[in-house]
Design an enzyme around this catalytic site. Structure first.
Site, PDB file in Angstrom:
ATOM      1  N   ASP A 277       0.817  -1.217   0.000  1.00 25.36           N
ATOM      2  CA  ASP A 277       0.000   0.000   0.000  1.00 25.36           C
ATOM      3  C   ASP A 277       0.855   1.274   0.000  1.00 25.36           C
ATOM      4  O   ASP A 277       1.933   1.293   0.589  1.00 25.36           O
ATOM      5  CB  ASP A 277      -0.894  -0.021   1.246  1.00 25.36           C
ATOM      6  CG  ASP A 277      -2.045   0.963   1.137  1.00 25.36           C
ATOM      7  OD1 ASP A 277      -2.287   1.488   0.031  1.00 25.36           O
ATOM      8  OD2 ASP A 277      -2.694   1.214   2.160  1.00 25.36           O
TER       9      ASP A 277
ATOM     10  N   ASN B 204     -10.429  -3.154  -6.609  1.00 27.33           N
ATOM     11  CA  ASN B 204      -9.556  -2.262  -7.386  1.00 27.33           C
ATOM     12  C   ASN B 204     -10.070  -1.973  -8.802  1.00 27.33           C
ATOM     13  O   ASN B 204      -9.595  -1.043  -9.462  1.00 27.33           O
ATOM     14  CB  ASN B 204      -8.117  -2.807  -7.459  1.00 27.33           C
ATOM     15  CG  ASN B 204      -7.349  -2.671  -6.160  1.00 27.33           C
ATOM     16  OD1 ASN B 204      -6.450  -3.442  -5.865  1.00 27.33           O
ATOM     17  ND2 ASN B 204      -7.696  -1.672  -5.351  1.00 27.33           N
TER      18      ASN B 204
ATOM     19  N   ARG C 269       1.513  -4.357   6.712  1.00 27.67           N
ATOM     20  CA  ARG C 269       0.858  -3.324   5.912  1.00 27.67           C
ATOM     21  C   ARG C 269       1.635  -2.025   6.061  1.00 27.67           C
ATOM     22  O   ARG C 269       1.611  -1.394   7.117  1.00 27.67           O
ATOM     23  CB  ARG C 269      -0.596  -3.102   6.343  1.00 27.67           C
ATOM     24  CG  ARG C 269      -1.253  -2.039   5.452  1.00 27.67           C
ATOM     25  CD  ARG C 269      -2.746  -2.002   5.541  1.00 27.67           C
ATOM     26  NE  ARG C 269      -3.254  -1.247   4.402  1.00 27.67           N
ATOM     27  CZ  ARG C 269      -4.493  -1.263   3.967  1.00 27.67           C
ATOM     28  NH1 ARG C 269      -5.392  -2.009   4.578  1.00 27.67           N
ATOM     29  NH2 ARG C 269      -4.852  -0.548   2.924  1.00 27.67           N
TER      30      ARG C 269
ATOM     31  N   GLU D  18       0.316 -12.389  13.059  1.00 28.87           N
ATOM     32  CA  GLU D  18       0.725 -11.127  13.688  1.00 28.87           C
ATOM     33  C   GLU D  18       0.692 -10.053  12.611  1.00 28.87           C
ATOM     34  O   GLU D  18       1.241 -10.248  11.521  1.00 28.87           O
ATOM     35  CB  GLU D  18       2.174 -11.232  14.222  1.00 28.87           C
ATOM     36  CG  GLU D  18       2.343 -12.197  15.362  1.00 28.87           C
ATOM     37  CD  GLU D  18       1.652 -11.740  16.647  1.00 28.87           C
ATOM     38  OE1 GLU D  18       1.386 -10.530  16.796  1.00 28.87           O
ATOM     39  OE2 GLU D  18       1.368 -12.613  17.485  1.00 28.87           O
TER      40      GLU D  18
HETATM   41  C1  FPP Z   1      -2.130  -0.055  -3.296  1.00 27.35           C
HETATM   42  O1  FPP Z   1      -1.599   1.267  -3.268  1.00 27.35           O
HETATM   43  C2  FPP Z   1      -1.558  -0.787  -4.415  1.00 27.35           C
HETATM   44  C3  FPP Z   1      -2.267  -1.398  -5.413  1.00 27.35           C
HETATM   45  C4  FPP Z   1      -3.738  -1.383  -5.465  1.00 27.35           C
HETATM   46  C5  FPP Z   1      -1.607  -2.080  -6.534  1.00 27.35           C
HETATM   47  C6  FPP Z   1      -0.361  -2.841  -6.194  1.00 27.35           C
HETATM   48  C7  FPP Z   1       0.342  -3.159  -7.439  1.00 27.35           C
HETATM   49  C8  FPP Z   1       1.682  -3.146  -7.606  1.00 27.35           C
HETATM   50  C9  FPP Z   1       2.670  -2.893  -6.524  1.00 27.35           C
HETATM   51  C10 FPP Z   1       2.255  -3.423  -8.942  1.00 27.35           C
HETATM   52  C11 FPP Z   1       2.021  -4.864  -9.286  1.00 27.35           C
HETATM   53  C12 FPP Z   1       3.117  -5.462  -9.996  1.00 27.35           C
HETATM   54  C13 FPP Z   1       3.991  -6.338  -9.483  1.00 27.35           C
HETATM   55  C14 FPP Z   1       5.000  -6.891 -10.382  1.00 27.35           C
HETATM   56  C15 FPP Z   1       4.012  -6.764  -8.045  1.00 27.35           C
HETATM   57  P1  FPP Z   1      -2.563   2.502  -3.578  1.00 27.35           P
HETATM   58  O2  FPP Z   1      -2.557   2.737  -5.035  1.00 27.35           O
HETATM   59  O3  FPP Z   1      -3.898   2.241  -2.981  1.00 27.35           O
HETATM   60  O4  FPP Z   1      -1.818   3.653  -2.818  1.00 27.35           O
HETATM   61  P2  FPP Z   1      -2.491   4.909  -2.097  1.00 27.35           P
HETATM   62  O5  FPP Z   1      -3.281   4.350  -0.931  1.00 27.35           O
HETATM   63  O6  FPP Z   1      -1.311   5.691  -1.658  1.00 27.35           O
HETATM   64  O7  FPP Z   1      -3.349   5.604  -3.121  1.00 27.35           O
END
Ligand code: FPP
Length: 239
Positions: free
Chosen positions: A20, A68, A187, A206
């Site tokens: 996150d 998402n 997290r 945990e």
């Molecule tokens: C949450 O942060 C993240 C996601 C919904 C997407 C996670 C995806 C990746 C890290 C890329 C995937 C690819 C690979 C190779 C692992 P957010 O966008 O909700 O962040 P915010 O809360 O700051 O808006």
């Protein structure tokens, strides 16, 4: 817990991470959200490698939730592109990197191309040091519903009796069948919610919440989370 050669306590066998903070990381830099996800994918690569060197056996990451899809089409396409690119590369280096893959979630909603990459990655997953479980179009409640539905189908087909259902049998119907529950769930980004992640599997995990944003999450942050895990006294409901 068994000490390792370096006298550090052994790491948890299974670590799960809610990746996150990508959006906020990008916003702080005046970049589009997809740039945050790209940095998040790099962070994932670093941490997966580090887990392998530590001897962690399972790493489960929340890459895309059932919720998402509500994000903009651009952002969804950006995340899917990053996953595709990662899997294409990973498939080439699988034997060398000793990483194998499982996918938790309803993959039928993903593009046929991405579904094929997931299937290929899973079918080539034999000899490995660390198993990465990608949660893709995943929701913890959805996972339990689909497990209940499949059990009910087995009952209707005469393959199961309703009274046979136990926690162990239900576990076998989950996406995570055969994978031990995570001892540690991390997290980053300062949020303190489970967000529908591994609801069943986290019964005794945990949780470690950290203030760092995922793209900045470093091996030393993982060390810190593991150290915090070791400081806790896990009693599993006992005394
Ligand atoms: C949450 O942060 C993240 C996601 C919904 C997407 C996670 C995806 C990746 C890290 C890329 C995937 C690819 C690979 C190779 C692992 P957010 O966008 O909700 O962040 P915010 O809360 O700051 O808006």
């Amino acid at each position: 817990m068994a000490p390792t050669e370096t006298n550090k306590p052994a790491p948890p066998r299974h670590i799960a991470i809610i990746m996150d903070g990508n959006g906020r990381w990008a916003k702080q830099r005046g970049l589009p959200r997809t740039a945050g996800h790209a940095a998040g994918a790099e962070s994932f690569r670093r941490i997966a490698n580090y887990c392998r060197t530590l001897g962690v056996e399972y790493l489960t990451v929340y890459a895309f939730s059932t919720e998402n899809w509500k994000r903009s089409a651009d952002e969804v396409a950006g995340i899917m592109r990053l996953l595709r690119r990662y899997l294409e590369e990973a498939l080439q280096d699988m034997e060398k990197n000793k990483v194998c893959f499982r996918f938790f979630g309803d993959l039928s909603k993903l593009s046929p191309e991405l579904q094929k990459l997931c299937r290929d990655a899973e079918s080539r997953s034999t000899d490995y040091d660390v198993q990465v479980n990608f949660c893709l179009n995943y929701g913890g409640r959805d996972e339990i519903v689909q497990a209940a539905r499949r059990f009910a189908q087995d009952v209707a087909a005469g393959n199961r009796q309703p009274e046979e259902l136990t926690e162990e049998i239900l576990s076998d119907y989950l996406y995570s069948a055969g994978v031990p529950d995570p001892e540690l769930i991390i997290r980053p980004s300062g949020e303190k919610r489970t967000s529908n992640f591994l609801l069943w599997q986290s019964a005794y995990s945990e949780y470690v919440f950290m203030n760092v944003l995922w793209p900045d999450f470093s091996p030393s942050d993982l060390d810190e989370a593991i150290a915090e895990y070791h400081r806790r006294n896990r009693r599993f409901g006992g005394t």
